[in-house]
Enzyme design. Structure first.
Site, PDB file in Angstrom:
ATOM      1  N   ASP A   1      -2.505  -5.209  -7.750  1.00  0.00           N
ATOM      2  CA  ASP A   1      -1.824  -3.879  -6.816  1.00  0.00           C
ATOM      3  C   ASP A   1      -1.606  -4.370  -5.584  1.00  0.00           C
ATOM      4  O   ASP A   1      -2.576  -4.996  -4.767  1.00  0.00           O
ATOM      5  CB  ASP A   1      -3.053  -2.705  -6.760  1.00  0.00           C
ATOM      6  CG  ASP A   1      -2.577  -1.616  -6.020  1.00  0.00           C
ATOM      7  OD1 ASP A   1      -1.616  -1.101  -6.129  1.00  0.00           O
ATOM      8  OD2 ASP A   1      -3.311  -1.138  -5.296  1.00  0.00           O
TER       9      ASP A   1
ATOM     10  N   THR B   1       4.042  -0.590  -3.706  1.00  0.00           N
ATOM     11  CA  THR B   1       3.687  -1.246  -2.665  1.00  0.00           C
ATOM     12  C   THR B   1       4.206  -2.712  -2.848  1.00  0.00           C
ATOM     13  O   THR B   1       4.698  -3.232  -1.524  1.00  0.00           O
ATOM     14  CB  THR B   1       2.004  -1.522  -2.499  1.00  0.00           C
ATOM     15  OG1 THR B   1       1.584  -1.869  -3.793  1.00  0.00           O
ATOM     16  CG2 THR B   1       1.559  -0.067  -1.970  1.00  0.00           C
ATOM     17  N   THR B   2       4.015  -3.261  -3.816  1.00  0.00           N
ATOM     18  CA  THR B   2       4.821  -4.775  -3.870  1.00  0.00           C
ATOM     19  C   THR B   2       5.945  -4.888  -3.756  1.00  0.00           C
ATOM     20  O   THR B   2       6.923  -5.645  -3.082  1.00  0.00           O
ATOM     21  CB  THR B   2       4.451  -5.286  -5.377  1.00  0.00           C
ATOM     22  OG1 THR B   2       2.999  -5.221  -5.467  1.00  0.00           O
ATOM     23  CG2 THR B   2       4.706  -6.739  -5.465  1.00  0.00           C
TER      24      THR B   2
ATOM     25  N   ASP C   1      -1.998   5.171  -9.291  1.00  0.00           N
ATOM     26  CA  ASP C   1      -0.402   4.754  -9.117  1.00  0.00           C
ATOM     27  C   ASP C   1       0.237   5.961 -10.211  1.00  0.00           C
ATOM     28  O   ASP C   1       1.253   6.542  -9.520  1.00  0.00           O
ATOM     29  CB  ASP C   1      -0.101   3.636  -9.753  1.00  0.00           C
ATOM     30  CG  ASP C   1      -0.553   2.442  -8.783  1.00  0.00           C
ATOM     31  OD1 ASP C   1      -0.989   2.735  -7.576  1.00  0.00           O
ATOM     32  OD2 ASP C   1      -0.491   1.176  -8.981  1.00  0.00           O
TER      33      ASP C   1
END
Length: 544
Positions: free
Chosen positions: A62, A95-96, A387
């Protein structure tokens, strides 16, 4: 007078980087952050193990968790970490993607800077491209409502693919969809009303959704019933104890009978409190503060289940789940303040007792109990569930979704290249750089899956040029497929927010041409630290 005398304008120990060096250093720091999380992207992404100073281990892929645990110090790199945090707060996923995109935008901007394109022209071009990209995404997105349960399930499965929870993703996706639909109001979905409780033991597939609330508490008295059916619940946010006087008080007693009267009076007050609870018809008590031992005895005698020191957030969830009103003054307590639940029982989960408030009628707060073999598995499953829940909620809020597998990025890049031809001047170069940068997502998906990124990207582009807007990369078969048909679906909000955050932080970093960092000894006459190579000192004639 000596003309070469240095002029001091900054405290001793201050380091200053200017011009292209400042830009280069900031871009390099941001690129390093992006490279750190890049290998975690996609279903075939790898995990990172982070060990903190106390020896605590975190294993995750994450993006925001990795960057948070790394405790990054560099100021420009911190700005990239902020991108991940914003993405997490706004959507809960992607987020990545946001961080990798920001790193690639800066990398391409660096090439333009070397061609002597001015930073303000690059930022203007990037701003135009980001606006156009959002417009393109809105145009290609598909509509969705809470009736499309299969699509919502696919969204949850897409969010969990490649994470530790993948083994039981079908079941977990079903739980996530049910939970979000249960707490959804007319126009709002507050994911805070889904409580995630973790307990080590059993396997991930033993996780369950409780139509109500699970509390990490046990009954306050061993004689209390362990299970109450058709529960009438009272929520109290004041102590069921004798109140201490506000000021220092001294009670003088001259003979033993007065002491006995004093104790009896205390008991009488507590008995009165318990009687008010009994008279209201309640058979379950949840108290935010303490419950006196004598009160516990009277409650147990009346076969009332009671738990104390419940967190305020849990009290609010109990109120939403059971329909009870939180009571502050027991004097005002009546039967209308009570909430209902089918069953309230104490159960042993692992080696701890927990209180289950379940079978609530149409609860607006539910609990997901996550199970797993080890603490690391449970933690990673919780992140995956957050998520999935965030993605479902974001999809229902905006009512729009896109396919995944790199297909929207390739489509956006294709349309941006067309848009670039309508621009005159150097902004065109920046828009083309933006289009190239956004393709980093399908490229990274291919690399992480061990596929040839050039072949995969070329084949995907051919499909898009022939009108298949959802052509994406199937990392498992190594072929280009229709991502929508394959069930790889994501909320539109993930893509839009990632582009917004990444382009804004890129513009901010590109406009910096001077970095002044105070040394540890600044203003205290500390010695000058050695200058790093690469022109981090003052320009000639500006000694410190």
């Amino acid at each position: 007078m000596n003309q070469n005398q240095p002029i001091f304008i900054l405290p001793e120990g201050t380091q200053r980087t200017m011009g292209k060096d400042a830009q280069r250093n900031n871009i390099m720091a941001a690129k390093i952050v992006a490279e750190t999380v890049r290998t975690t992207l996609g279903p075939k992404g790898m995990d990172k193990m982070i060990v903190d100073s106390l020896g605590d281990v975190t294993i995750t892929n994450d993006g925001v968790t990795i960057l948070d645990e790394m405790q990054i110090e560099h100021p420009a790199a911190k700005m990239i970490v902020e991108v991940a945090k914003t993405q997490e707060d706004e959507v809960g996923d992607g987020t990545t993607t946001a961080v990798v995109l920001a790193g690639e935008l800066l990398k391409n901007a660096e090439n333009l800077l070397e061609q002597n394109v001015h930073p303000t022209i690059i930022t203007r071009g990037y701003r135009l491209a980001a606006q156009k990209a959002q417009e393109i995404l809105n145009n290609i997105a598909e509509n969705i409502s809470d009736e499309n349960e299969d699509v919502l399930k696919q969204i949850a499965i897409t969010a969990m693919t490649g994470k530790g929870a993948e083994a039981a993703k079908e079941k977990l996706a079903e739980l996530a969809v049910t939970a979000v639909k249960q707490i959804a109001d007319e126009h709002a979905i507050d994911t805070e009303n889904i409580k995630i409780e973790k307990k080590v033991g059993n396997g991930i597939s033993d996780s369950e959704l409780i139509q109500g609330v699970v509390l990490d508490k046990e009954a306050v008295h061993s004689s209390m019933p362990k299970k109450i059916k058709d529960a009438k619940i009272v929520l109290i946010d004041s102590a069921i104890e004798i109140k201490s006087p506000e000021t220092d008080t001294k009670v003088q007693i001259s003979d033993p009978t007065q002491l006995q009267n004093f104790i009896e009076q205390e008991e009488k007050i507590l008995k009165g409190m318990v009687d008010k609870i009994i008279n209201s018809g309640a058979n379950v008590v949840f108290c935010q503060k303490g419950i006196d031992d004598i009160a516990q005895h009277y409650l147990a005698k009346s076969k009332i289940y009671a738990a104390r020191r419940i967190k305020k957030s849990d009290m609010d969830k109990l109120a939403r789940a059971t329909g009870a009103a939180v009571v502050t003054n027991l004097e005002d307590l009546n039967s209308e303040d009570l909430g209902n639940a089918g069953v309230v029982e104490e159960q042993k989960v692992g080696d701890e007792e927990m209180t289950y408030v379940k079978e609530c009628k149409n609860p607006k707060s539910v609990t997901l109990l996550i199970r797993g073999g080890t603490e690391h598995v449970v933690d990673e499953t919780e992140r995956a569930m957050k998520d999935a829940i965030g993605d479902i909620a974001a999809s229902l809020k905006s009512g729009k979704v896109v396919a995944g597998a790199g297909s929207p990025e390739v489509e956006v890049a294709k349309e941006l290249r067309k848009f670039a031809t309508s621009l005159s001047g150097r902004e065109q170069l920046a828009v083309l750089s933006f289009a190239e940068a956004i393709e980093v997502i399908p490229r990274t998906l291919s690399e992480n899956a061990g596929l040839d990124p050039i072949d995969m990207l070329t084949e995907t582009k051919v499909q898009h040029d022939s009108g298949n807007k959802w052509a994406g990369i199937d990392v498992f078969s190594g072929k280009v497929v229709d991502a929508w048909q394959a069930g790889v679906i994501e909320p539109l909000k993930i893509k839009v927010q990632a582009i917004k955050s990444a382009s804004e932080v890129t513009e901010l970093i590109l406009r910096i041409d001077d970095v002044i960092a105070g040394g540890e000894g600044s203003g205290k006459g500390g010695g000058m630290p050695p200058m790093p190579p690469g022109g981090c000192g003052m320009p000639p004639g500006m000694g410190m």
